[in-house]
Design a protein around this motif. Structure first.
Motif, PDB file in Angstrom:
ATOM      1  N   TRP A  18       0.626  -1.293   0.098  1.00 32.22           N
ATOM      2  CA  TRP A  18       0.097   0.183   0.084  1.00 32.22           C
ATOM      3  C   TRP A  18       0.927   1.256   0.130  1.00 32.22           C
ATOM      4  CZ3 TRP A  18      -5.079  -0.213  -0.677  1.00 32.22           C
ATOM      5  CH2 TRP A  18      -5.758  -1.281  -0.461  1.00 32.22           C
ATOM      6  N   ASP A  22      -2.799   5.786  -1.757  1.00 36.86           N
ATOM      7  CA  ASP A  22      -4.012   5.038  -1.893  1.00 36.86           C
ATOM      8  C   ASP A  22      -5.289   5.270  -1.043  1.00 36.86           C
ATOM      9  OD1 ASP A  22      -2.743   3.084  -3.859  1.00 36.86           O
ATOM     10  OD2 ASP A  22      -1.899   2.271  -2.407  1.00 36.86           O
ATOM     11  N   ILE A  71      -4.019  -3.989  -7.773  1.00 33.30           N
ATOM     12  CA  ILE A  71      -4.348  -3.061  -8.855  1.00 33.30           C
ATOM     13  C   ILE A  71      -4.462  -3.519  -9.983  1.00 33.30           C
ATOM     14  CG2 ILE A  71      -3.410  -0.948  -9.821  1.00 33.30           C
ATOM     15  CD1 ILE A  71      -3.984  -0.824  -6.907  1.00 33.30           C
ATOM     16  N   GLU A  78      -5.058   3.528 -13.062  1.00 34.25           N
ATOM     17  CA  GLU A  78      -5.136   2.110 -12.318  1.00 34.25           C
ATOM     18  C   GLU A  78      -6.332   2.390 -11.496  1.00 34.25           C
ATOM     19  OE1 GLU A  78      -1.192   1.777 -10.288  1.00 34.25           O
ATOM     20  OE2 GLU A  78      -2.142   2.704  -8.520  1.00 34.25           O
ATOM     21  N   THR A  79      -6.914   1.065 -11.102  1.00 31.97           N
ATOM     22  CA  THR A  79      -8.019   0.758 -10.236  1.00 31.97           C
ATOM     23  C   THR A  79      -7.602  -0.094  -9.228  1.00 31.97           C
ATOM     24  OG1 THR A  79      -9.493   1.164 -12.169  1.00 31.97           O
ATOM     25  CG2 THR A  79     -10.585   0.171 -10.112  1.00 31.97           C
ATOM     26  N   LEU A  80      -7.843   0.339  -7.859  1.00 31.23           N
ATOM     27  CA  LEU A  80      -8.018  -0.766  -6.763  1.00 31.23           C
ATOM     28  C   LEU A  80      -9.124  -1.767  -6.814  1.00 31.23           C
ATOM     29  CD1 LEU A  80      -6.923  -1.522  -3.942  1.00 31.23           C
ATOM     30  CD2 LEU A  80      -8.426   0.125  -2.783  1.00 31.23           C
TER      31      LEU A  80
END
Length: 188
Positions: A18, A22, A71, A78-80
């Motif tokens: 992390w 974030d 991710i 980018e997408t978590l």
């Protein structure tokens, strides 16, 4: 950083520790009532996100818990999509535990078992002496049973409820690959 290769139905996933930036994605993921139902410490404010991220950094430094942000990269950024964690790691210890959650938009796409498999293989490669990883979940969470099975974690037993868990649970386990045996010689 780990990579879970793309599949026919899933793009490549990046798994990394992390980062402080974030926080917003973490808060957004925890807005999901389903995720909040299965987690003991939801992250709903900036202060809670900062505490979560600081603890994740400390845990990596201590070498006892390894929490990965999962991710999904795409052209716009980018997408978590998930978190996978290896916890209760001890030097030379034979057993540890894994856990995970999946963000609502990523559910049902195979993200959790794919990311869990990557972290499982990383843990067995990284920690000498690690023989078994356990995955625990409440008995009324059949989706977690499916994730465990898809990631190669076999059902072991029902565990009785005990604080802080209000319901009975399941323990699934996956073992390190056995050491290579010598090929059979003459007469074997």
């Amino acid at each position: 950083m780990l990579r879970a290769s793309a599949t026919a139905t899933l793009p490549e996933l990046l798994l990394r520790p992390w980062r402080d930036d974030d926080a917003d994605a973490l808060i957004a993921a925890y807005r999901d009532p389903v995720l909040r139902r299965w987690t003991r410490a939801p992250v709903t404010t900036v202060a809670e996100a900062r505490r979560f991220l600081a603890a994740a950094h400390r845990d990596w430094a201590d070498g006892t818990r390894f929490s990965f942000a999962v991710i999904e990269p795409h052209p716009a950024g980018e997408t978590l999509v998930a978190q996978v964690i290896v916890k209760n790691v001890t030097r030379g210890g034979g057993d540890a535990e894994v856990g995970y959650w999946t963000a609502a938009p990523a559910r049902g796409r195979g993200v959790a078992p794919h990311a869990l498999t990557a972290v499982t293989e990383w843990a067995f490669d990284r920690f000498a002496g690690l023989r078994r990883l356990d995955l625990l979940h409440q008995i009324d969470n059949p989706a977690s049973c499916r994730v465990a099975e898809k990631a190669g974690y076999l059902f072991q037993e029902v565990l009785p409820a005990r604080p802080p868990f209000p319901r009975d649970g399941h323990r699934h386990a996956r073992w390190a690959r056995p050491a290579r045996e010598c090929p059979p010689g003459p007469g074997r």
